[in-house]
Design a protein around this motif. Sequence first.
Motif, PDB file in Angstrom:
ATOM      1  N   ALA A   1     -17.078  27.418  19.785  1.00  0.00           N
ATOM      2  CA  ALA A   1     -16.217  28.569  20.019  1.00  0.00           C
ATOM      3  C   ALA A   1     -14.874  28.346  19.339  1.00  0.00           C
ATOM      4  O   ALA A   1     -14.183  27.363  19.623  1.00  0.00           O
ATOM      5  N   LEU A   2     -14.515  29.218  18.422  1.00  0.00           N
ATOM      6  CA  LEU A   2     -13.219  29.097  17.757  1.00  0.00           C
ATOM      7  C   LEU A   2     -12.098  29.402  18.748  1.00  0.00           C
ATOM      8  O   LEU A   2     -12.213  30.322  19.555  1.00  0.00           O
ATOM      9  N   PRO A   3     -11.002  28.651  18.719  1.00  0.00           N
ATOM     10  CA  PRO A   3      -9.860  28.951  19.588  1.00  0.00           C
ATOM     11  C   PRO A   3      -9.329  30.355  19.318  1.00  0.00           C
ATOM     12  O   PRO A   3      -9.383  30.845  18.184  1.00  0.00           O
ATOM     13  N   PHE A   4      -8.787  30.993  20.348  1.00  0.00           N
ATOM     14  CA  PHE A   4      -8.382  32.385  20.204  1.00  0.00           C
ATOM     15  C   PHE A   4      -7.184  32.563  19.274  1.00  0.00           C
ATOM     16  O   PHE A   4      -6.915  33.671  18.816  1.00  0.00           O
ATOM     17  N   THR A   5      -6.481  31.492  18.948  1.00  0.00           N
ATOM     18  CA  THR A   5      -5.349  31.573  18.016  1.00  0.00           C
ATOM     19  C   THR A   5      -5.703  31.071  16.623  1.00  0.00           C
ATOM     20  O   THR A   5      -4.812  30.837  15.807  1.00  0.00           O
TER      21      THR A   5
END
Length: 466
Positions: A153-157
């Motif tokens: 999961a890619l970080p939201f930032t």
Amino acid sequence: RKFGMTIDSVIAAEVATALAERGFTRSLLRVDTRGIHEAGGSEAQELAAALSTGVAYLRLLEAKGWTLDAARNAISFLMVADADEFLTIAKFRAFRRLWARVKEVCGLVPKAARLQAETAWRMTTRRDPWVNMLRGTIAAFSAGLGGADSVTALPFTAALGLPDAFARRIARNTQLILLEESNLWRVADPAAGSGGFEALTEALCKKAWALFQELEREGGIVASLQAGALQARIAAVRTARERAIARRRDPITGTSDFPHLGEMPVSVLDAASPELGRLPSGLPVEFWGLVAEAGNGRALAGGLFAMDALRVEPLPSRRAAEPFERLRDLSDARLARTGARPRIFLANLGPIAAFTPRAMFARNAFEAGGIEALANDGFSDHAALAAAFVASDAQAACLCSSDEIYGTQAAPAAAALKAAGCERLFLAGRPGELEAELREAGVDEFIFAGCDVLFSLQQSYKEEAE
């Protein structure tokens, strides 16, 4: 990953063989379809590329003396999961069926492939990045239900810079909550037997297999890339997708829909931040010695073999939100330069119930491009409307009301606004039979569901863009 350059195929096979002889048995070659997805490719195109690349790897290893069984065990796959829940689940389910079919044609006993998922870079946004948490959760959820063995999961930032500890923790805990609290790990292929999912999976299988066969007729994925054929097909899909985004038929929450001009910035790390700690220096020298040995001593340059590198037209990497984000950047620049964003006066006509739906639509549309929409309680007197427009210090206005009120008030209101100095006048809604009368009264443009909102917004920044 972007297919701009790739390691010489002979050397890749030699390296894989040398590593296998020294005990490395898993995932020596990985089929990575992120480049297809980031370039705007469809789900079927991503599946077809995965199959054609996988077959190319099988042929490559078989030519070096590998058995097909050993070759397929050395190959793993990485595909993209995005926020379209149904299509993502169906895509991952379809891949397992399609790869099983490839192995069947090769005479191999079916065996599950190692399939990794990564949440989509294409769907991440720099504006209102908190929504990326929701997108990432849906993507991870869908990949897990679709049959991925592991999910990144890619970080939201991620689109803003290096993620800090909070962003990394959210990315990690998203999966833990889905697994442990939602108990997704307890169910294998929960979509099985669902008529909708089965039909969508079957349709994807048929489309992807046809595209895979087309790639093979062109000589395989490498030959197709060399000829520019695959890039052209992806470009056609990307153009259609970009058109849908520009018209907000494919909305991006927080960016093209429901934007928030006063959003607070999020925290990202500076590259020199002590929080990053000491970055790994890379693979051990012994590994590169092994690679050099397998490559008959040929040197490495930038991680790739310098000799005989295959060069093709690279696939672009684009996030869907970029066109709207560029306009928001221009708005921020004007705010920093002048102390105010570009503004548009919402010329609301009649009672609140009459103008509210279209006023909300107009506000969302204009603020998606960083143009601040100035609201009011509506006007029945055209002189008061013109005076309020002048007081707003805006250069543009947008008439908002119901079709019934437009029939009697839109034309005189437009004339009053133009006489008050309105440089650009919009009307929210389709003009219908009134178009000629409204244009004669001074209406310049009409905005409505399905129109090219992005183009209209870009025109507002024409001087800055030039």
